[in-house]
Design a protein around this motif. Structure first.
Motif, mmCIF file in Angstrom:
data_model
loop_
_atom_site.group_PDB
_atom_site.id
_atom_site.type_symbol
_atom_site.label_atom_id
_atom_site.label_comp_id
_atom_site.label_asym_id
_atom_site.label_seq_id
_atom_site.Cartn_x
_atom_site.Cartn_y
_atom_site.Cartn_z
ATOM 1 N N SER A 149 1.059 -1.318 0.139
ATOM 2 C CA SER A 149 0.172 -0.017 -0.057
ATOM 3 C C SER A 149 0.786 1.204 0.107
ATOM 4 O O SER A 149 0.490 2.236 -0.654
ATOM 5 N N THR A 150 2.157 1.204 0.438
ATOM 6 C CA THR A 150 2.727 2.535 0.800
ATOM 7 C C THR A 150 3.502 2.622 -0.642
ATOM 8 O O THR A 150 3.723 4.157 -0.893
ATOM 9 N N GLY A 151 3.315 2.006 -1.652
ATOM 10 C CA GLY A 151 3.707 2.415 -2.980
ATOM 11 C C GLY A 151 2.817 2.973 -4.102
ATOM 12 O O GLY A 151 3.183 3.624 -5.038
ATOM 13 N N PHE A 152 1.627 3.204 -3.487
ATOM 14 C CA PHE A 152 0.689 3.835 -4.505
ATOM 15 C C PHE A 152 -0.441 4.786 -3.403
ATOM 16 O O PHE A 152 -0.856 4.375 -2.333
ATOM 17 N N ASP A 153 -0.609 5.861 -4.058
ATOM 18 C CA ASP A 153 -1.560 6.907 -3.229
ATOM 19 C C ASP A 153 -3.075 6.220 -3.469
ATOM 20 O O ASP A 153 -3.421 5.889 -4.478
ATOM 21 N N PRO A 154 -3.882 6.380 -2.277
ATOM 22 C CA PRO A 154 -5.162 5.849 -2.466
ATOM 23 C C PRO A 154 -6.145 6.554 -3.571
ATOM 24 O O PRO A 154 -5.956 7.621 -3.616
ATOM 25 N N VAL A 155 -6.908 5.825 -4.240
ATOM 26 C CA VAL A 155 -8.054 6.499 -4.822
ATOM 27 C C VAL A 155 -9.102 7.025 -4.002
ATOM 28 O O VAL A 155 -9.305 6.728 -2.816
ATOM 29 N N ALA A 156 -9.853 7.906 -4.568
ATOM 30 C CA ALA A 156 -10.710 8.585 -3.716
ATOM 31 C C ALA A 156 -11.938 7.657 -3.439
ATOM 32 O O ALA A 156 -12.340 6.746 -4.446
ATOM 33 N N ALA A 157 -12.216 7.511 -1.949
ATOM 34 C CA ALA A 157 -13.377 7.006 -1.705
ATOM 35 C C ALA A 157 -14.740 7.210 -2.197
ATOM 36 O O ALA A 157 -15.801 6.526 -1.953
ATOM 37 N N GLU A 158 -14.826 8.488 -2.551
ATOM 38 C CA GLU A 158 -16.197 8.734 -3.173
ATOM 39 C C GLU A 158 -15.975 9.182 -4.477
ATOM 40 O O GLU A 158 -15.020 9.436 -5.014
ATOM 41 N N GLY A 159 -17.147 9.235 -5.347
ATOM 42 C CA GLY A 159 -16.987 9.748 -6.635
ATOM 43 C C GLY A 159 -17.310 8.771 -7.751
ATOM 44 O O GLY A 159 -17.830 9.205 -8.744
ATOM 45 N N GLY A 160 -17.690 7.400 -7.200
ATOM 46 C CA GLY A 160 -17.856 6.407 -8.290
ATOM 47 C C GLY A 160 -19.303 6.060 -8.036
ATOM 48 O O GLY A 160 -20.136 6.669 -7.230
ATOM 49 N N SER A 161 -20.165 5.291 -8.930
ATOM 50 C CA SER A 161 -21.482 4.704 -8.889
ATOM 51 C C SER A 161 -21.674 3.524 -9.430
ATOM 52 O O SER A 161 -22.340 3.543 -10.783
ATOM 53 N N ALA A 162 -20.957 2.568 -9.216
ATOM 54 C CA ALA A 162 -20.835 1.336 -9.771
ATOM 55 C C ALA A 162 -21.999 0.494 -9.623
ATOM 56 O O ALA A 162 -22.669 0.717 -8.330
ATOM 57 N N SER A 163 -22.440 -0.391 -10.351
ATOM 58 C CA SER A 163 -23.478 -1.457 -10.062
ATOM 59 C C SER A 163 -23.242 -2.486 -9.042
ATOM 60 O O SER A 163 -21.720 -2.710 -8.959
ATOM 61 N N VAL A 164 -23.996 -3.194 -8.176
ATOM 62 C CA VAL A 164 -23.643 -4.135 -7.472
ATOM 63 C C VAL A 164 -24.233 -5.278 -7.743
ATOM 64 O O VAL A 164 -25.607 -5.439 -7.944
ATOM 65 N N GLU A 165 -23.412 -6.450 -8.132
ATOM 66 C CA GLU A 165 -24.167 -7.611 -8.670
ATOM 67 C C GLU A 165 -23.741 -8.761 -7.611
ATOM 68 O O GLU A 165 -22.913 -9.017 -6.933
ATOM 69 N N THR A 166 -25.018 -9.644 -7.377
ATOM 70 C CA THR A 166 -24.716 -10.515 -6.102
ATOM 71 C C THR A 166 -24.398 -11.922 -7.356
ATOM 72 O O THR A 166 -24.751 -12.213 -8.096
ATOM 73 N N ILE A 167 -23.227 -12.462 -6.557
ATOM 74 C CA ILE A 167 -22.729 -13.837 -7.197
ATOM 75 C C ILE A 167 -22.799 -14.709 -5.973
ATOM 76 O O ILE A 167 -22.990 -14.627 -4.916
ATOM 77 N N GLU A 168 -23.015 -16.096 -6.599
ATOM 78 C CA GLU A 168 -23.089 -17.284 -5.596
ATOM 79 C C GLU A 168 -21.633 -17.495 -4.917
ATOM 80 O O GLU A 168 -20.557 -17.528 -5.414
ATOM 81 N N ALA A 169 -21.849 -17.746 -3.461
ATOM 82 C CA ALA A 169 -20.704 -17.825 -2.733
ATOM 83 C C ALA A 169 -20.128 -19.553 -2.897
ATOM 84 O O ALA A 169 -21.148 -20.334 -3.002
ATOM 85 N N ALA A 170 -19.009 -19.812 -2.832
ATOM 86 C CA ALA A 170 -18.620 -21.389 -2.857
ATOM 87 C C ALA A 170 -19.040 -21.864 -1.405
ATOM 88 O O ALA A 170 -19.200 -21.289 -0.495
ATOM 89 N N ALA A 171 -19.400 -23.167 -1.557
ATOM 90 C CA ALA A 171 -19.598 -24.047 -0.244
ATOM 91 C C ALA A 171 -18.631 -23.892 0.592
ATOM 92 O O ALA A 171 -17.402 -23.664 0.429
ATOM 93 N N ASP A 172 -18.816 -24.168 1.926
ATOM 94 C CA ASP A 172 -17.866 -24.296 2.947
ATOM 95 C C ASP A 172 -16.820 -25.337 2.791
ATOM 96 O O ASP A 172 -17.595 -26.380 2.604
ATOM 97 N N ALA A 173 -15.677 -24.790 2.741
ATOM 98 C CA ALA A 173 -14.725 -26.036 2.562
ATOM 99 C C ALA A 173 -14.431 -26.961 3.443
ATOM 100 O O ALA A 173 -14.311 -28.163 3.374
ATOM 101 N N GLY A 174 -15.051 -26.754 4.794
ATOM 102 C CA GLY A 174 -15.124 -27.640 5.812
ATOM 103 C C GLY A 174 -13.869 -27.997 6.501
ATOM 104 O O GLY A 174 -13.502 -28.876 7.139
ATOM 105 N N ILE A 175 -12.799 -27.264 6.061
ATOM 106 C CA ILE A 175 -11.230 -27.538 6.491
ATOM 107 C C ILE A 175 -10.655 -26.884 7.567
ATOM 108 O O ILE A 175 -9.774 -26.860 7.883
ATOM 109 N N SER A 176 -11.196 -25.696 7.681
ATOM 110 C CA SER A 176 -11.095 -24.739 8.979
ATOM 111 C C SER A 176 -12.380 -24.080 9.554
ATOM 112 O O SER A 176 -13.213 -24.115 8.935
ATOM 113 N N GLN A 177 -11.878 -23.796 10.601
ATOM 114 C CA GLN A 177 -13.254 -23.067 11.261
ATOM 115 C C GLN A 177 -12.728 -21.780 12.117
ATOM 116 O O GLN A 177 -11.731 -21.722 12.649
ATOM 117 N N PHE A 178 -13.728 -20.733 12.219
ATOM 118 C CA PHE A 178 -13.332 -19.576 13.169
ATOM 119 C C PHE A 178 -13.591 -19.902 14.572
ATOM 120 O O PHE A 178 -14.657 -20.351 14.738
#
Length: 310
Positions: A149-178
């Motif tokens: 992150s120190t190599g690049f100045d951040p882009v503006a957090a405001e000013g965009g108007s992108a669309s939000v598309e819902t995608i399907e999440a992969a199934a739980d891998a079942g090999i780790s747990q929180f």
């Protein structure tokens, strides 16, 4: 070409390092899609949609993604990876946990911690603790990249108007747990996003001196507090404060190094700071080689005097 940025977030907002990662992606050109993988993360997706330069936000929302388990994030990314020429992630603990898994499953070589984009297939990254810069070219069909992150100045957090598309999440891998998460609560700015950092080293002599000498200065400056590895190992400061190659990489507007000799490991983590002030009684200390301003003297006298003048 279309680029995917994996967003680091807390299910409510986008973390700062993601904005630097997007800045790196924008230097390549083409459409930028942002993946927000989490649970009840609509607010984070809406936040990502407002970022300047984002063409589309992909929201994968499922209980198995709530805590950011790497196996489940990786599996979700792999369902859409073939649609992208580049996959970017911030070079944080989050990104470093996910990106190598994606690269391995895609059978490509990850390009780690880039600090500059030369072209769509060529990047710069530091090696040998930042003492040399390697220019790396990749011919992989899909390039998996983490961004310092120190190599690049951040882009503006405001000013965009992108669309939000819902995608399907992969199934739980079942090999780790929180199991649990212990989050350090700070009254000060977070180290990696602070504009000013006051950092202490072994020269402070004790944890009590670290607090007594540095806290008043940090309070007056509204600064985050950092420490060298030697200070952390000696118990002067908690591990979260460590700046350096094995700690946190920072590049604030002002970095004040107090009682830090300037071992190569520490310099690798802070030498990109805009202005560096070093205070040390040893005029031969390596920290002075990277400092913009150096003060040779007893820190127990000079730092309180500096604090009093602010």
């Amino acid at each position: 070409m279309t680029i995917l940025v994996i967003a680091e977030h807390d299910n409510g907002s986008i973390k700062a390092g993601t904005l630097n990662t997007m800045a790196a992606a924008q230097k390549i050109g083409g459409d930028i899609h942002v993946l927000v993988a989490g649970h009840n993360a609509e607010a984070a997706a809406d936040s990502a949609a407002k970022v300047a330069g984002v063409a589309k936000v992909l929201l994968a929302d499922a209980p198995q993604l709530a805590q950011g388990l790497a196996e489940n994030i990786e599996a979700t990314v792999l369902t859409i990876a073939k649609n992208y020429s580049h996959i970017f992630a911030p070079a944080t603990a989050y990104g470093k946990n996910i990106a190598p898994r994606i690269a391995a499953k895609l059978d490509v070589a990850q390009i780690s911690e880039i600090t500059a984009v030369v072209s769509a297939d060529t990047f710069e990254r530091p090696i040998y603790a930042g003492n040399a810069i390697a220019t790396v070219q990749s011919h992989d069909a899909i390039k998996v990249i983490t961004v310092r992150s120190t190599g690049f100045d951040p882009v503006a957090a405001e000013g965009g108007s992108a669309s939000v598309e819902t995608i399907e999440a992969a199934a739980d891998a079942g090999i780790s747990q929180f199991v649990s998460r212990e989050v350090t609560k700070l009254d000060r700015p977070e180290l990696t996003s602070a504009n000013i950092i006051v950092s202490g080293g072994r020269g402070l002599g004790s944890g009590e001196n670290y607090t007594k000498v540095l806290e008043p200065l940090a309070d007056k400056l509204g600064a985050a507090m950092g420490a060298s590895r030697a200070a952390v190992d000696a118990g002067y400061a908690p591990n979260d404060y460590q700046v350096g190659q094995t700690g946190k990489i920072v590049a604030p507007q002002l970095y004040i190094a107090v009682g830090i000799s300037g071992a190569i490991q520490h310099l690798a983590g802070m030498k990109d700071s805009k202005v560096i002030v070093a205070i040390n009684k040893d005029e031969e200390a390596p920290i002075f080689s990277v400092a913009d301003y150096g003060l040779v003297g007893d820190l127990f006298e000079t730092v309180p005097a500096m604090t009093a003048e602010i």
